[in-house]
Each structure stands twice: as C-alpha cells, then as structure tokens.
Design a protein around this motif. Structure first.
Motif, PDB file in Angstrom:
ATOM      1  N   THR A   1    -119.901 -16.418  38.106  1.00  0.00           N
ATOM      2  CA  THR A   1    -119.979 -17.734  37.159  1.00  0.00           C
ATOM      3  C   THR A   1    -119.311 -17.907  36.007  1.00  0.00           C
ATOM      4  N   LEU A   2    -118.591 -16.090  35.530  1.00  0.00           N
ATOM      5  CA  LEU A   2    -117.460 -16.199  34.207  1.00  0.00           C
ATOM      6  C   LEU A   2    -116.421 -15.337  35.424  1.00  0.00           C
ATOM      7  N   HIS A   3    -115.403 -16.304  34.642  1.00  0.00           N
ATOM      8  CA  HIS A   3    -113.453 -15.458  34.909  1.00  0.00           C
ATOM      9  C   HIS A   3    -113.388 -13.928  35.062  1.00  0.00           C
ATOM     10  N   ALA A   4    -113.324 -13.776  36.812  1.00  0.00           N
ATOM     11  CA  ALA A   4    -113.603 -12.291  37.369  1.00  0.00           C
ATOM     12  C   ALA A   4    -112.258 -11.896  36.872  1.00  0.00           C
ATOM     13  N   LEU A   5    -112.118 -10.410  35.321  1.00  0.00           N
ATOM     14  CA  LEU A   5    -111.208 -10.725  34.533  1.00  0.00           C
ATOM     15  C   LEU A   5    -111.372  -9.129  35.098  1.00  0.00           C
ATOM     16  N   THR A   6    -109.544  -8.905  35.462  1.00  0.00           N
ATOM     17  CA  THR A   6    -109.389  -7.429  35.737  1.00  0.00           C
ATOM     18  C   THR A   6    -108.910  -6.323  34.604  1.00  0.00           C
TER      19      THR A   6
ATOM     20  N   ALA B   1    -123.390  -4.444  32.080  1.00  0.00           N
ATOM     21  CA  ALA B   1    -124.534  -4.533  33.649  1.00  0.00           C
ATOM     22  C   ALA B   1    -124.650  -6.431  33.232  1.00  0.00           C
ATOM     23  N   TRP B   2    -124.863  -7.032  31.897  1.00  0.00           N
ATOM     24  CA  TRP B   2    -124.625  -8.540  32.490  1.00  0.00           C
ATOM     25  C   TRP B   2    -122.973  -9.022  32.771  1.00  0.00           C
ATOM     26  N   LEU B   3    -122.358  -8.421  31.808  1.00  0.00           N
ATOM     27  CA  LEU B   3    -120.642  -9.162  32.807  1.00  0.00           C
ATOM     28  C   LEU B   3    -120.777  -8.661  33.649  1.00  0.00           C
ATOM     29  N   SER B   4    -121.519  -7.623  34.336  1.00  0.00           N
ATOM     30  CA  SER B   4    -120.964  -7.359  35.508  1.00  0.00           C
ATOM     31  C   SER B   4    -121.095  -7.577  36.322  1.00  0.00           C
ATOM     32  N   GLU B   5    -122.491  -8.764  36.130  1.00  0.00           N
ATOM     33  CA  GLU B   5    -123.467  -9.566  37.538  1.00  0.00           C
ATOM     34  C   GLU B   5    -122.743 -10.612  36.548  1.00  0.00           C
ATOM     35  N   LEU B   6    -122.023 -10.862  35.434  1.00  0.00           N
ATOM     36  CA  LEU B   6    -121.257 -13.394  35.615  1.00  0.00           C
ATOM     37  C   LEU B   6    -120.082 -12.929  35.913  1.00  0.00           C
TER      38      LEU B   6
END
Length: 425
Positions: A10-15, A80-85
């Motif tokens: 959903t959001l950019h998968a920033l490393t 957890a939220w940001l990991s899911e998004l």
C-alpha cells in the motif's frame, strides 16, 4: 528500470537504513522518510495510517509528541502497521520494543533530542539521505562511536534544542525551526568511557535479543553467581545497586535499567550483545577489575623536585627561636624554617609545642596587660568626672570620652560595666 521489491504494498516499501548494524535507523526517522517519499508531511501520513486502521485518537494527536522508537506498546503497534502497509518485515527492529522484557524504563530516554553532526555531514557528502540513528534515543549513549565525538542537542544555526524531528514537517538532518543543516555543528572529542557505552549499546542494537521473558531471571541468577558467588547483598554493595532493587529483579518481576546492564557488562567483562543472547555458559570474570583509560590533565606538581630536610637542624632552629625577645607563632616559625606547621608537629613535636605554648602565653599576657591599661584609663576618667561634680554617669557617657583606639576595643562596654560594678556594688 527500477525494480520494486514489494509491488503490491500500500505504501512505498522503503528499506530501513543500517539494519542489523550499530547505526540502525529509528522508526521516527523511517516515518519521516516514508512521508517524504509520498510527498506529504509526517503528520498527514500518520493521520492517514490511523484512519486506514480505524484507530481513534484525540483531535490534537501529534506524531512528534510520541516516541515511536521507544519500547512501548504504541511503538510496537506502529511498527506492525507500517510493516503491513509497506510489506517490509520486522520494522520493530527500528524500535526498542524487542528489549521490553529485558530493560526497565528508568534512565532509558534522553531529556532532549540528540544527533551526531558528523553522521549527518557524512550522509550528505556521500549523496545519501540523512537519517536518525536509534542509538541516539538511548540516554546513556552520549557519543558517536564512528566519529569519536559527543552527540549534539542544539542547532548550530538558531541555537534551539528539540529541533530534530519534533514538527509536522520533518526532513531528517535539518532543523525544524530554522531549516539549517544540523551537520554543520562543531563537535567535541569524546572520552573513552562514553565511547565504550556507545559501543556496547551499538552491539546490543545490531543483534536481536535471544533471551526470552522466562530467561531473564535465570540470566540474572547466573550474573550474580559469577560476579558475587550468588550472594545478593554482596552483588548489590560491590557494584552500587540497592539490595531491595536486586531482590525486586529476581522475585518481583522487576527489570534492570540500561545503566544497570552497562554496569554489569563493564565489571563482568562481557558485552551487552552476549548477555542478551544468553551466551554466559563459558563466561569468566576478569582477574583484574576493569579500568577505563581516562585522559587526565597534566599534574600541577609536574616538575617539582623533592627535597631532603635536615630535621636536626630544624629542631635546633626551633630551640633558638625559644630564646627570641618577642615570641613568634608556630606558623611564622614554619615559614622561617621552610616547613609546614603539620610537619613540624609530626617530626619536631616537642620543639613545635614549646614554640606554640610560648607564643600562646605571650598573647595571653599581652591581652591582660592591655585590659588592665584600658580599665585604668576608664577608672581615671570616672574619677575625673566625679570630681567635676557629676553624681552619676552612664557607660555611654564614659565611652564618648575615650579616645578612638579605646572605643574600637572588642567588648569595650563589658570593660566599662565591670569598672562601674566594682565602684558602686
């Protein structure tokens, strides 16, 4: 063509930056970079995430008022939220949440935001995006191990504090008040003790703890057994802990703070990463107590040469001083022979005591003579006033007739009262 590692996120998968290293990025920094990649403010991103998960908060919820990098339940929830998004796993590694069952909260959070100016400058020089390190959010870390300098808490341009990420719009590495680059600050070299603490915390952050909740008490029991033969009272007194505090760790579910774990690591000769990994089976205490090398300033006595004292000659000089017409004090006698009063009493006690006693008796006799002369002067003045026809006279009247030297004598009215009492009583 750029490859997307998580095309359906959903959001950019920033490393995350610096993962599995002492310079691991904090979750607060990750939120700022993620918001910037979407062209929105950090506050807007946080509001959108809360709305997406239908999580209700107060209207004045400010993301910068939350320490997202701490080990609270809120930090774990945001990870957890940001990991899911984003589809990026294990974002809790950007917080202290994995250490919640090992660390007590007292002494963990710093009083103000800190950063390393050299780290920001190096990030910018390499063409990389500056980011906030998780280690900067741990109070005992006062220095940057990589650059051997102290952390900074004041903007070099506007001289304000707490301007690192406490705003709705944040660009890591730049002041939220004036917009100046935080990597422009002047740094100060750190002492070895501060660097050692930064090294230990860096090792801790680079490895996920292996000791679980049930393993904390056995770990502490092993520590006490190795460092104090299993005696709680000895362990507490030897390393500066309270006995009740150690008992609380072992029996009541309490947890040592980060400073307590650092103390154990220092005196036990073991790293925090080893302690939290449970690698204590072959642990042996160092034979000699560890001493951190401290850069001490040059001694003010450097270059002073020792001297040999002729104590027989000094004693003879003191005996000669006993024959002086006017007695002298022991301090003056010490100045004449070039030796302090304490050394005279230590090495020439009989002569020193004789000199001091002679001067004491001389002072007492001089004071008595001065008092007698003063009272004689008061009596003569009183006789003169009575002969002139005065029936009564007060102490104040007598004092007014004395010369300036007599008026300034300490306790002059006591002397006048004594003369009047001897006349009229």
């Amino acid at each position: 063509m750029t490859t997307m590692h998580h095309p359906r996120s959903t959001l950019h998968a920033l490393t995350p930056m610096g993962l599995d290293t002492p310079g691991v990025e904090s979750l607060s920094s990750y939120v700022c970079r993620l918001a910037h990649s979407h062209g929105m403010t950090s506050q807007k991103l946080v509001d959108w995430v809360l709305a997406h998960f239908e999580h209700t908060v107060c209207e004045k919820y400010g993301w910068h008022q939350r320490n997202l990098s701490s080990m609270s339940a809120e930090s774990e929830q945001w990870a957890a939220w940001l990991s899911e998004l984003t589809g990026v796993p294990a974002l809790d590694r950007l917080t202290l949440a994995p250490y919640r069952h090992l660390l007590g909260t007292p002494g963990l959070a710093p009083r103000s935001d800190r950063w390393c100016s050299c780290c920001f400058a190096e990030d910018k020089q390499r063409g990389e995006v500056p980011y906030l390190r998780l280690a900067w959010d741990i109070a005992p870390v006062e220095a940057c191990l990589r650059h051997k300098v102290y952390l900074t808490s004041v903007c070099p341009h506007c001289q304000r504090s707490n301007v690192r990420n406490r705003a709705a719009i944040v660009v890591p590495g730049y002041c939220t008040a004036c917009g100046g680059f935080l990597g422009d600050g002047v740094t100060e070299s750190a002492i070895p003790e501060s660097l050692w603490m930064a090294r230990q915390v860096g090792k801790m952050l680079a490895h996920r703890p292996q000791v679980g909740t049930e393993g904390v008490v056995p770990l502490l029991e092993t520590v006490i057994a190795c460092m104090a033969e299993g005696k709680i009272a000895t362990f507490a007194s030897r390393y500066g802990f309270s006995k009740s505090g150690v008992w609380h760790w072992l029996r009541k579910g309490g947890l040592p703070g980060i400073k307590a774990w650092l103390t154990i690591a220092l005196h036990g000769g073991i790293g925090l990463d080893q302690l939290f990994a449970g690698e204590v089976e072959n642990w042996e205490m160092p034979h000699q107590p560890l001493q951190l090398s401290i850069a001490l300033p040059e001694s003010p006595r450097a270059g002073i040469q020792s001297r040999e004292l002729d104590w027989e000659g000094i004693r003879a000089s003191l005996r000669e001083m006993l024959a002086l017409p006017t007695p002298i004090s022991i301090n003056e006698a010490g100045e004449r022979v070039g030796v302090g009063r304490k050394h005279l009493y230590l090495r020439a006690n009989a002569e020193a005591r004789a000199v001091a006693d002679r001067h004491r008796r001389h002072r007492a006799a001089t004071k008595q003579q001065r008092d007698d002369q003063l009272r004689a002067k008061i009596e003569a003045l009183l006789d003169e006033r009575l002969a002139a026809g005065y029936e009564g006279i007060s102490a104040r009247d007598i004092w007014a007739q004395l010369d300036a030297e007599a008026q300034s004598v300490c306790g002059i009215f006591n002397h006048i009262s004594a003369v009047l009492s001897s006349r009229y009583c």
